[in-house]
Design a protein around this motif. Structure first.
Motif, mmCIF file in Angstrom:
data_model
loop_
_atom_site.group_PDB
_atom_site.id
_atom_site.type_symbol
_atom_site.label_atom_id
_atom_site.label_comp_id
_atom_site.label_asym_id
_atom_site.label_seq_id
_atom_site.Cartn_x
_atom_site.Cartn_y
_atom_site.Cartn_z
ATOM 1 N N LYS A 69 0.711 -1.206 0.096
ATOM 2 C CA LYS A 69 -0.096 0.353 -0.493
ATOM 3 C C LYS A 69 0.513 1.048 0.165
ATOM 4 O O LYS A 69 1.925 0.884 1.055
ATOM 5 C CB LYS A 69 -1.060 0.001 1.532
ATOM 6 C CG LYS A 69 -1.992 -0.895 1.281
ATOM 7 C CD LYS A 69 -2.653 -1.014 2.112
ATOM 8 C CE LYS A 69 -4.183 -2.224 2.236
ATOM 9 N NZ LYS A 69 -3.137 -3.630 3.353
ATOM 10 N N ILE A 70 0.537 2.017 -0.942
ATOM 11 C CA ILE A 70 1.082 3.806 -0.810
ATOM 12 C C ILE A 70 0.126 4.683 -0.252
ATOM 13 O O ILE A 70 -1.544 4.486 -0.666
ATOM 14 C CB ILE A 70 1.721 4.280 -1.677
ATOM 15 C CG1 ILE A 70 2.577 3.282 -2.599
ATOM 16 C CG2 ILE A 70 1.969 5.464 -2.026
ATOM 17 C CD1 ILE A 70 3.512 3.672 -4.170
ATOM 18 N N ASN A 71 0.922 4.955 0.943
ATOM 19 C CA ASN A 71 -0.151 6.481 0.765
ATOM 20 C C ASN A 71 -0.174 7.769 0.476
ATOM 21 O O ASN A 71 -1.427 8.580 0.036
ATOM 22 C CB ASN A 71 0.563 7.035 2.251
ATOM 23 C CG ASN A 71 -0.036 6.532 3.668
ATOM 24 O OD1 ASN A 71 -0.628 5.267 3.470
ATOM 25 N ND2 ASN A 71 0.451 6.277 5.160
ATOM 26 N N ASN A 72 1.014 7.895 0.028
ATOM 27 C CA ASN A 72 0.877 9.136 -1.112
ATOM 28 C C ASN A 72 2.413 9.334 -1.968
ATOM 29 O O ASN A 72 3.356 9.054 -1.168
ATOM 30 C CB ASN A 72 0.057 9.968 -0.037
ATOM 31 C CG ASN A 72 -0.124 11.223 -0.980
ATOM 32 O OD1 ASN A 72 -0.252 11.401 -2.742
ATOM 33 N ND2 ASN A 72 -0.456 12.039 -0.418
ATOM 34 N N ILE A 73 1.944 9.874 -3.149
ATOM 35 C CA ILE A 73 3.526 10.293 -3.547
ATOM 36 C C ILE A 73 3.599 11.525 -3.400
ATOM 37 O O ILE A 73 2.439 12.736 -4.012
ATOM 38 C CB ILE A 73 3.180 9.894 -4.720
ATOM 39 C CG1 ILE A 73 3.692 7.709 -4.573
ATOM 40 C CG2 ILE A 73 4.787 10.469 -5.925
ATOM 41 C CD1 ILE A 73 3.421 7.406 -6.460
ATOM 42 N N TYR A 74 4.622 12.074 -3.239
ATOM 43 C CA TYR A 74 5.075 13.948 -3.214
ATOM 44 C C TYR A 74 6.341 13.632 -4.333
ATOM 45 O O TYR A 74 7.054 13.878 -4.066
ATOM 46 C CB TYR A 74 5.409 14.209 -2.108
ATOM 47 C CG TYR A 74 4.897 13.634 -0.549
ATOM 48 C CD1 TYR A 74 2.870 14.965 -0.907
ATOM 49 C CD2 TYR A 74 4.673 13.044 -0.031
ATOM 50 C CE1 TYR A 74 2.804 14.880 0.176
ATOM 51 C CE2 TYR A 74 3.478 12.674 1.180
ATOM 52 C CZ TYR A 74 2.653 13.534 0.779
ATOM 53 O OH TYR A 74 1.786 13.499 2.091
ATOM 54 N N LYS A 99 11.695 18.462 -5.780
ATOM 55 C CA LYS A 99 13.163 19.154 -6.258
ATOM 56 C C LYS A 99 13.263 18.621 -7.411
ATOM 57 O O LYS A 99 13.597 18.183 -8.976
ATOM 58 C CB LYS A 99 13.607 20.202 -5.942
ATOM 59 C CG LYS A 99 13.884 21.356 -6.365
ATOM 60 C CD LYS A 99 14.415 22.277 -5.812
ATOM 61 C CE LYS A 99 14.131 23.911 -5.275
ATOM 62 N NZ LYS A 99 15.414 24.928 -4.184
ATOM 63 N N LYS A 100 13.763 17.083 -7.055
ATOM 64 C CA LYS A 100 14.965 16.378 -7.687
ATOM 65 C C LYS A 100 14.402 15.275 -7.388
ATOM 66 O O LYS A 100 15.184 14.378 -7.947
ATOM 67 C CB LYS A 100 16.030 16.283 -6.965
ATOM 68 C CG LYS A 100 16.841 17.864 -7.448
ATOM 69 C CD LYS A 100 17.919 17.814 -6.399
ATOM 70 C CE LYS A 100 19.321 18.970 -6.178
ATOM 71 N NZ LYS A 100 20.754 18.871 -5.457
ATOM 72 N N GLY A 101 13.069 14.560 -7.403
ATOM 73 C CA GLY A 101 12.938 13.209 -6.896
ATOM 74 C C GLY A 101 11.090 13.459 -6.541
ATOM 75 O O GLY A 101 10.296 14.143 -7.707
ATOM 76 N N ALA A 102 10.696 12.303 -6.245
ATOM 77 C CA ALA A 102 9.641 11.719 -5.432
ATOM 78 C C ALA A 102 9.995 11.532 -4.024
ATOM 79 O O ALA A 102 10.414 10.814 -3.994
ATOM 80 C CB ALA A 102 8.734 11.375 -5.999
ATOM 81 N N ILE A 103 8.829 11.191 -3.721
ATOM 82 C CA ILE A 103 9.169 11.093 -1.882
ATOM 83 C C ILE A 103 7.667 9.524 -1.726
ATOM 84 O O ILE A 103 6.896 10.719 -1.709
ATOM 85 C CB ILE A 103 8.743 11.644 -1.317
ATOM 86 C CG1 ILE A 103 10.387 12.626 -0.634
ATOM 87 C CG2 ILE A 103 8.304 11.131 0.011
ATOM 88 C CD1 ILE A 103 9.810 13.700 0.709
ATOM 89 N N ILE A 104 8.336 8.321 -1.799
ATOM 90 C CA ILE A 104 6.573 7.801 -1.859
ATOM 91 C C ILE A 104 6.529 7.701 -0.307
ATOM 92 O O ILE A 104 7.282 6.836 0.339
ATOM 93 C CB ILE A 104 6.923 6.154 -2.235
ATOM 94 C CG1 ILE A 104 7.108 6.525 -4.027
ATOM 95 C CG2 ILE A 104 6.052 5.499 -2.583
ATOM 96 C CD1 ILE A 104 7.831 5.308 -4.489
ATOM 97 N N LYS A 105 5.022 7.944 0.521
ATOM 98 C CA LYS A 105 4.907 6.541 1.916
ATOM 99 C C LYS A 105 4.047 5.678 1.614
ATOM 100 O O LYS A 105 3.211 5.664 0.766
ATOM 101 C CB LYS A 105 4.805 7.904 2.017
ATOM 102 C CG LYS A 105 5.063 9.666 2.596
ATOM 103 C CD LYS A 105 4.765 10.327 3.682
ATOM 104 C CE LYS A 105 5.407 11.240 3.512
ATOM 105 N NZ LYS A 105 5.214 12.399 5.131
ATOM 106 N N VAL A 106 4.677 5.215 2.628
ATOM 107 C CA VAL A 106 3.546 3.726 2.663
ATOM 108 C C VAL A 106 3.504 3.459 4.589
ATOM 109 O O VAL A 106 3.681 4.022 5.139
ATOM 110 C CB VAL A 106 4.415 3.030 2.363
ATOM 111 C CG1 VAL A 106 5.272 2.726 0.949
ATOM 112 C CG2 VAL A 106 6.267 2.179 3.025
ATOM 113 N N PRO A 107 2.401 2.780 4.440
ATOM 114 C CA PRO A 107 2.087 2.481 5.686
ATOM 115 C C PRO A 107 2.772 2.139 6.955
ATOM 116 O O PRO A 107 3.237 1.026 5.920
ATOM 117 C CB PRO A 107 0.704 1.962 5.808
ATOM 118 C CG PRO A 107 -0.129 1.934 4.118
ATOM 119 C CD PRO A 107 1.234 2.343 2.951
ATOM 120 N N ASN A 108 2.977 1.914 8.221
ATOM 121 C CA ASN A 108 3.947 1.892 8.430
ATOM 122 C C ASN A 108 4.166 -0.226 9.064
ATOM 123 O O ASN A 108 5.547 -0.737 9.269
ATOM 124 C CB ASN A 108 3.778 1.903 10.275
ATOM 125 C CG ASN A 108 4.618 2.906 10.610
ATOM 126 O OD1 ASN A 108 4.878 3.553 9.846
ATOM 127 N ND2 ASN A 108 4.105 3.735 12.678
#
Ligand SMILES: [Zn+2]
Ligand SMILES: [Zn+2]
Length: 288
Positions: free
Chosen positions: A70-75, A78-87
């Motif tokens: 599961k992915i919480n969100n993608i931000y 400037k130089k790429g992206a951050i993917i956040k996933v649930p703990n």
């Protein structure tokens, strides 16, 4: 609203709150302070701006191949992206799957960044309070924090013209969780209110975000122009915001400043991690 210095009822002292602007920005994603679930992330970065389309395409492909992480969100950064996933998800599985996708690892470095420890502020601390041993005092005076001496670091007091000042602390996520649950916190001679404090790195000479004031080689920017009108230098030079730049560059009215606050919050781990933040080398030099 709540006055830390003026009453007897302990329950009235404490206002543990995230400032309004933070609350607003999280209202659609995570519960307030429930940021832990978003604290683990994979960052994909590269020297050139990574194509989000390529990342989205890769994720689509992983899904087709049965990836259920599961992915919480993608931000986008400037130089790429951050993917956040649930703990509860295994971040390494997702990282490996992304790495094994040839096209993405060719254009980006995929890694899990070290999260930041939370910063908080003790409100209206009497200026006579000794800050050099305040972390020990807090642990002595508040039983809940008895084991947290090395998990609390006094950073600096905020400028103030009165007899008290706000004191900024960095705390380990485990100490943050304890402080969050406490109704109030005692110093050597006071009970004080605690709030979240998000620190944004910004040069106070030229107001850019990528260096601090000491490192600045630019000319001093005047916030108030010759026409006596406040102008934000960052928004003024920004395609999207230049029409609306009559605000200070270093407060929350500025969308670019707000953006920096949110980025810091996204990089901060608010719970589930336990570690010391005062290194063993600096312990020996402590006065106590
Ligand atoms: Zn500067
Ligand atoms: Zn601005």
């Amino acid at each position: 609203m709540l006055k830390p210095n003026s009453g007897e009822s302990s329950s009235l002292y404490f206002a543990y709150c995230i400032p309004q602007f933070v609350r607003k920005s999280f209202v659609n994603t995570k519960p307030i302070l429930g940021l832990a679930a978003t604290d683990r992330r994979i960052t994909a970065g590269s020297s050139q701006s990574m194509e989000m389309a390529q990342l989205n395409e890769t994720i689509k492909k992983l899904r087709e191949n049965g990836c259920k992480t599961k992915i919480n969100n993608i931000y986008k950064t400037k130089k790429g992206a951050i993917i956040k996933v649930p703990n509860e998800e295994n971040i390494n599985t997702l990282m490996n799957q992304l790495k094994n996708n040839g096209s993405l690892s060719k254009i980006s470095k995929i890694y899990t960044p070290t999260p930041l420890d939370p910063t908080i502020v003790l409100k209206s601390v009497n200026k006579s309070t000794d800050l050099s041993n305040l972390n020990s005092v807090l642990c002595d005076m508040n039983q809940e924090l008895a084991d947290c001496k090395y998990k609390i670091k006094i950073l600096f007091p905020m400028k103030s013209n009165t007899s008290s000042h706000d004191v900024v602390l960095r705390v380990a996520p485990s100490a943050y969780e304890i402080i969050k649950r406490m109704k109030h916190i005692y110093t050597i001679s006071q009970v004080v209110e605690v709030r979240d404090k998000v620190l944004v790195r910004q040069c106070q000479t030229c107001f850019q975000f990528d260096h601090n004031t000491k490192m600045c080689t630019n000319q001093k920017i005047n916030i108030i122009g010759p026409d006596n009108i406040v102008k934000c230098v960052n928004c003024n030079g920004h395609n999207k915001f230049k029409e609306n730049s009559n605000h200070y560059p270093n407060n929350r009215e500025c969308p670019l400043y707000l953006n920096q606050i949110n980025r810091t919050i996204q990089r901060t781990c608010y719970n589930s991690l336990d570690h010391d933040i005062i290194s063993s080398s600096s312990r020996s030099s402590e006065s106590d």
